[in-house]
Design an enzyme around this catalytic site. Structure first.
Site, PDB file in Angstrom:
ATOM      1  N   ALA A  62      41.467  45.778  33.868  1.00  0.00           N
ATOM      2  CA  ALA A  62      40.215  45.650  33.279  1.00  0.00           C
ATOM      3  C   ALA A  62      39.218  45.008  34.031  1.00  0.00           C
ATOM      4  O   ALA A  62      39.580  44.500  35.152  1.00  0.00           O
ATOM      5  CB  ALA A  62      40.616  44.716  31.922  1.00  0.00           C
ATOM      6  N   GLY A 101      45.447  46.041  33.276  1.00  0.00           N
ATOM      7  CA  GLY A 101      44.942  47.568  32.620  1.00  0.00           C
ATOM      8  C   GLY A 101      45.242  48.687  33.240  1.00  0.00           C
ATOM      9  O   GLY A 101      45.540  49.880  32.605  1.00  0.00           O
ATOM     10  N   GLU A 104      48.830  49.176  32.745  1.00  0.00           N
ATOM     11  CA  GLU A 104      48.948  49.520  31.289  1.00  0.00           C
ATOM     12  C   GLU A 104      48.555  51.051  30.893  1.00  0.00           C
ATOM     13  O   GLU A 104      49.126  51.573  29.964  1.00  0.00           O
ATOM     14  CB  GLU A 104      48.170  48.590  30.451  1.00  0.00           C
ATOM     15  CG  GLU A 104      48.788  47.123  30.531  1.00  0.00           C
ATOM     16  CD  GLU A 104      47.914  46.265  29.890  1.00  0.00           C
ATOM     17  OE1 GLU A 104      46.400  45.918  30.358  1.00  0.00           O
ATOM     18  OE2 GLU A 104      48.256  45.583  28.764  1.00  0.00           O
ATOM     19  N   GLU A 124      47.907  39.467  34.724  1.00  0.00           N
ATOM     20  CA  GLU A 124      47.163  38.635  33.762  1.00  0.00           C
ATOM     21  C   GLU A 124      47.314  37.288  33.528  1.00  0.00           C
ATOM     22  O   GLU A 124      46.427  36.326  33.367  1.00  0.00           O
ATOM     23  CB  GLU A 124      47.139  39.471  32.332  1.00  0.00           C
ATOM     24  CG  GLU A 124      46.584  40.511  32.399  1.00  0.00           C
ATOM     25  CD  GLU A 124      47.302  41.939  32.543  1.00  0.00           C
ATOM     26  OE1 GLU A 124      48.321  41.528  33.409  1.00  0.00           O
ATOM     27  OE2 GLU A 124      47.166  42.853  32.400  1.00  0.00           O
TER      28      GLU A 124
HETATM   29  N1  3HC Z   1      37.392  43.260  37.432  1.00  0.00           N
HETATM   30  C1  3HC Z   1      36.325  43.123  38.196  1.00  0.00           C
HETATM   31  N2  3HC Z   1      36.186  43.154  39.502  1.00  0.00           N
HETATM   32  C2  3HC Z   1      37.176  43.181  40.279  1.00  0.00           C
HETATM   33  C3  3HC Z   1      38.394  43.405  40.124  1.00  0.00           C
HETATM   34  C4  3HC Z   1      38.596  43.408  38.318  1.00  0.00           C
HETATM   35  N3  3HC Z   1      39.925  43.532  37.743  1.00  0.00           N
HETATM   36  N4  3HC Z   1      39.327  43.041  40.716  1.00  0.00           N
HETATM   37  C5  3HC Z   1      38.550  43.300  41.831  1.00  0.00           C
HETATM   38  N5  3HC Z   1      37.322  43.155  41.617  1.00  0.00           N
HETATM   39  C6  3HC Z   1      36.315  43.058  42.497  1.00  0.00           C
HETATM   40  C7  3HC Z   1      36.168  41.689  43.286  1.00  0.00           C
HETATM   41  O1  3HC Z   1      35.497  40.736  42.450  1.00  0.00           O
HETATM   42  C8  3HC Z   1      35.400  42.149  44.284  1.00  0.00           C
HETATM   43  O2  3HC Z   1      33.962  42.350  44.184  1.00  0.00           O
HETATM   44  P1  3HC Z   1      33.075  41.858  45.197  1.00  0.00           P
HETATM   45  O3  3HC Z   1      33.306  43.063  46.723  1.00  0.00           O
HETATM   46  O4  3HC Z   1      31.560  42.177  44.409  1.00  0.00           O
HETATM   47  O5  3HC Z   1      33.223  40.487  45.866  1.00  0.00           O
HETATM   48  C9  3HC Z   1      35.904  43.377  45.010  1.00  0.00           C
HETATM   49  O6  3HC Z   1      36.237  44.050  43.734  1.00  0.00           O
HETATM   50  C10 3HC Z   1      36.916  43.660  45.753  1.00  0.00           C
HETATM   51  O7  3HC Z   1      38.101  42.644  45.419  1.00  0.00           O
HETATM   52  P2  3HC Z   1      38.827  41.817  46.542  1.00  0.00           P
HETATM   53  O8  3HC Z   1      37.802  41.185  47.481  1.00  0.00           O
HETATM   54  O9  3HC Z   1      39.960  40.955  46.050  1.00  0.00           O
HETATM   55  O10 3HC Z   1      39.513  43.163  47.380  1.00  0.00           O
HETATM   56  P3  3HC Z   1      40.968  43.210  47.988  1.00  0.00           P
HETATM   57  O11 3HC Z   1      41.261  44.425  48.539  1.00  0.00           O
HETATM   58  O12 3HC Z   1      41.463  41.682  48.478  1.00  0.00           O
HETATM   59  O13 3HC Z   1      42.106  43.004  46.741  1.00  0.00           O
HETATM   60  C11 3HC Z   1      42.763  43.405  44.400  1.00  0.00           C
HETATM   61  C12 3HC Z   1      41.857  43.752  45.893  1.00  0.00           C
HETATM   62  C13 3HC Z   1      44.292  43.427  44.672  1.00  0.00           C
HETATM   63  C14 3HC Z   1      42.537  44.489  43.280  1.00  0.00           C
HETATM   64  C15 3HC Z   1      42.195  42.104  43.937  1.00  0.00           C
HETATM   65  O14 3HC Z   1      40.818  42.258  43.732  1.00  0.00           O
HETATM   66  C16 3HC Z   1      42.802  41.817  42.510  1.00  0.00           C
HETATM   67  O15 3HC Z   1      43.921  41.185  42.658  1.00  0.00           O
HETATM   68  N6  3HC Z   1      41.970  41.910  41.560  1.00  0.00           N
HETATM   69  C17 3HC Z   1      42.516  41.500  40.245  1.00  0.00           C
HETATM   70  C18 3HC Z   1      43.545  42.175  39.548  1.00  0.00           C
HETATM   71  C19 3HC Z   1      43.719  41.777  38.424  1.00  0.00           C
HETATM   72  O16 3HC Z   1      43.955  40.533  37.981  1.00  0.00           O
HETATM   73  N7  3HC Z   1      43.793  42.526  37.041  1.00  0.00           N
HETATM   74  C20 3HC Z   1      44.096  42.513  36.123  1.00  0.00           C
HETATM   75  C21 3HC Z   1      42.777  42.052  35.325  1.00  0.00           C
HETATM   76  S1  3HC Z   1      42.913  41.647  33.463  1.00  0.00           S
HETATM   77  C22 3HC Z   1      43.296  43.016  32.669  1.00  0.00           C
HETATM   78  O17 3HC Z   1      43.653  44.050  33.174  1.00  0.00           O
HETATM   79  C23 3HC Z   1      43.490  42.870  31.331  1.00  0.00           C
HETATM   80  C24 3HC Z   1      44.276  43.835  30.487  1.00  0.00           C
HETATM   81  O18 3HC Z   1      45.643  43.539  30.246  1.00  0.00           O
HETATM   82  C25 3HC Z   1      43.462  44.205  29.300  1.00  0.00           C
END
Ligand code: 3HC
Length: 693
Positions: A62, A101, A104, A124
């Protein structure tokens, strides 16, 4: 720009997601996906659908930046219901990461193929929430709750290979991933109506339930301050007790409640702060960074050895340099033992250990640094020692090599003066144990070249660190603020608190250790030496050191450690000594509650943080918070000291600091001008969008 492109190969429609950088499921992407799916559903020439993605990620989850804002339809659960309910089979083609997500979504599909090296996970929990788009209901139905629950509780992604072994990925595909997804989609179409994950019950056996309950009991006992672990247990249990629709609704309700919780807000703030911290105004990491193919580390002590391991772990050859064979052998043996411990624990294979050890070359004499692209000095923390080393390196290191110091306090500009190449001299401050701790403070003295800073940032990432660029001053950001906490802890002892009370206040707040247990572990003589070198005194701490009570290594410090015990016991002699100091200083001791102790420890740190911002030593409050979370164990769910200060209210902190300054007569505790300014404007640190200085 189109976030979803719809194309067709034969009878299969391909919806390609393209929402850089990581295909987060933003509102516009969700709408575009629904549109593409409905067009594919309506097209009689289409018998199956593939969801693929462009770029380095399948879907990172998400869009975290949308959390806390009013929901925009279609919501993610809406989109997933459309996918799962599709009469035409839908197959996910997973490359890069499928997280949150993203996984998911893949679970709502009727088939999943994955590229080798792909990572699949539900992280999450690390954001203080639980999966909110069916992850807790669908993952157990696909792989069983006994495997699904630990995946969601730990939040670490699994490899494509493991996903295939679990039955989460139907196939692992070398080569053309989309072609393989199309083939699977056609096979499923040939079988008739697709099987919905929601309707599967084959994995939810009695023994699966029993195993889950054992794991759940253990997790509940360890859930500590995080309510989301308990919520996760409740949601997953729903797969055994509720029909799918009700389980989904229960999960969503828990998810929405957790999203609104301050702990999750702090964790989300920390996520973005960490990513912003590596962005330095005027520095383009991608441009002009120097090549680092070979490194050298000077000093094979605990820090030097740990830093060398960071290079070896990242596949970069590194020479470790010492002055005597004995120290070199000792350091090399310590590295081997540390890797050996990982092998024993099962976190490293023997082959990987051998590979890493082969990248580390022990050598005597600074001449061994001649070929290195970066030399990191991790020698004794004394300016004359550093200057001597850097002076010698100037004549040895190749042109363009980065000359870095791991100093944790000393002035980088003075160290650079020992060379004729200040443009190459920078600080790379690792934290102990260097091979474990994530933080890398990159210290930028005035004379260092921008491309050297860019190189240090990109190297930090290669080493798996969280790099934060800071300005040059005594103690930089982290240790400069830590000094305030250390001084506050000493003041607390004299005012009436005892070591165990101070430590308990901090561990109660969420730190793993309090300042006195920490000092006993690191060695009280370290701080003593630093104080002496700066002409400072601390009545209690000095008295303890004068008695040779240096901490765990001497069997006693602020606490007693009989027979090598690792947990300290209260020491009546220390407590009497403290009371004596209070008396000598004419202080009438009084008891203090944990909240007061905490405020007295943390407010001076926040004050110092405000000064650091005003001086431009840190560019943003988030940089300070990133440093404290990744280098000093600040509980991430409290968002770091500056975020915490905002949550308390800066007006409250200003008032408390005024009281502290008046009581102690210490003018340095007067609220910093920036703190007063923000308070007067009714603002918080979060309102400081741009650099202060
Ligand atoms: N939402 C919004 N922005 C995100 C994002 C997300 N889920 N994941 C990454 N980004 C953005 C970062 O903020 C960054 O933005 P910027 O360039 O403006 O600073 C850009 O994407 C690149 O991210 P990284 O610098 O972290 O890049 P990496 O290549 O090192 O890592 C990644 C990539 C492994 C995808 C890492 O960003 C990550 O772990 N992201 C979060 C993943 C996560 O927690 N997902 C679950 C979200 S909650 C969810 O899905 C709820 C659902 O159950 C309803």
């Amino acid at each position: 720009m189109e976030t979803v492109r719809l194309s067709q190969r034969g009878s299969v429609a391909i919806a390609t997601i393209d929402n850089p950088p990581v295909n987060a499921l933003s509102a516009s992407l969700r709408a575009a996906l629904v549109d593409a799916l409905s067009r594919a559903a309506a097209d009689p020439a289409v018998e199956a659908i593939v969801i693929a993605a462009a770029g380095r990620a399948f879907i990172a989850g998400a869009d975290i930046s949308e959390f806390g804002r009013p929901p925009v339809e279609p919501t993610l659960p809406d989109v997933l219901a459309i996918i799962e309910g599709s009469a035409k089979p839908v197959v996910a083609a997973i490359q890069g990461v499928a997280l949150g997500g993203g996984l998911e979504l893949a679970l709502a599909c009727h088939g999943r193929v994955a590229a080798p090296g792909a990572k699949l996970g539900l992280p999450e929990i690390k954001l203080g929430i639980i999966p909110g788009a069916g992850g807790t209901q669908r993952l157990p139905r696909v792989i069983g709750a006994a495997k699904a629950f630990p995946m969601m509780l730990g939040g670490e992604p699994i490899s494509a290979e493991k996903a295939a072994a679990f039955g989460l990925a139907d196939r692992i595909v070398e080569g053309d991933l989309v072609a393989a997804a199309i083939a699977l989609a056609q096979e499923l179409a040939a079988k008739g109506a697709p099987v919905k994950t929601a309707e599967r019950a084959d994995m939810l056996t009695q023994s699966d339930r029993e195993t889950f309950e054992v794991l759940a009991r253990d997790a509940a006992a360890r859930s500590g301050d995080m309510p989301n672990a308990l919520a996760l247990i409740e949601a997953v249990r729903g797969v055994f007790t509720l029909p799918f629709g009700e389980g989904l609704a229960a999960e969503r309700a828990l998810f929405l409640k957790l999203v609104a919780d301050d702990r999750s807000k702090a964790l989300r703030y920390a996520f973005f702060a960490e990513r912003e911290a590596a962005k330095v105004p005027g520095i383009d990491e991608g441009k002009a960074a120097r090549q680092i193919k070979q490194a050298a580390v000077i000093g094979a002590g605990t820090m030097g050895g740990g830093i060398a391991m960071c290079f070896a772990n990242a596949g970069i050859p590194v020479t470790v340099i010492e002055t005597t064979q004995e120290q070199l052998d000792k350091g090399y043996a310590r590295i081997r033992d540390t890797y050996g411990f990982s092998v024993k624990r099962g976190s490293l294979t023997e082959a990987a250990r051998d590979q890493r050890m082969a990248l580390i070359t022990p050598k005597l004499g600074l001449e061994a640094a001649a070929e290195a692209d970066i030399v990191i000095e991790a020698a004794f923390e004394e300016m004359s020692v550093k200057q001597e080393i850097f002076g010698a390196l100037d004549g040895i290191a190749k042109q363009g090599a980065i000359l870095a110091s791991n100093t944790s306090y000393l002035d980088l500009a003075t160290i650079a003066m020992a060379t004729k190449r200040p443009q190459d001299v920078i600080g790379t401050h690792f934290f102990s144990p260097a091979n474990v701790m994530k933080l890398l403070e990159i210290v930028r003295p005035a004379g260092v070249a921008d491309d050297a800073v860019a190189t240090a940032i990109s190297l930090g990432r290669r080493l798996g660190k969280v790099p934060v660029v800071v300005g040059n001053c005594f103690g930089f950001v982290g240790n400069r603020m830590l000094e305030q906490r250390t001084r506050a802890a000493e003041r607390l002892l004299i005012a009436g608190a005892l070591p165990h009370e101070v430590d308990a206040a901090l561990t109660g707040f969420g730190f793993k250790m309090g300042p006195f247990a920490m000092s006993d572990l690191a060695g009280n003589d370290i701080g003593w030496r630093t104080r002496k070198s700066r002409g400072r005194t601390a009545a209690v701490a000095d008295a303890i050191c004068e008695r040779g009570w240096f901490g765990q290594k001497t069997g006693r410090g602020y606490y007693l450690y009989p027979d090598g015990a690792r947990a300290g016991q209260r020491d009546p002699e220390v407590e009497a000594l403290i009371a004596q100091v209070s008396k000598e200083q004419g202080v009438e001791r009084r008891a203090m509650k944990p909240d007061e102790i905490l405020a007295r420890l943390l407010d001076p740190m926040v004050n110092e943080g405000a000064k650091i911002l005003a001086e431009g030593i840190a560019a943003r409050p988030g940089d300070i918070d990133t440093i404290w979370i990744n280098g000093y164990n600040w509980p991430a769910w409290r968002g770091g000291p500056m975020h915490w200060a905002d949550s308390v209210g800066l007006d409250v902190i200003v008032e408390r600091l005024e009281g502290l300054a008046a009581e102690s007569g210490d003018a340095t505790l007067e609220p910093a001008p920036l703190l007063r300014k923000l308070t007067a404007e009714r603002k918080g640190f979060a309102d400081l969008k741009a650099r202060v200085a």
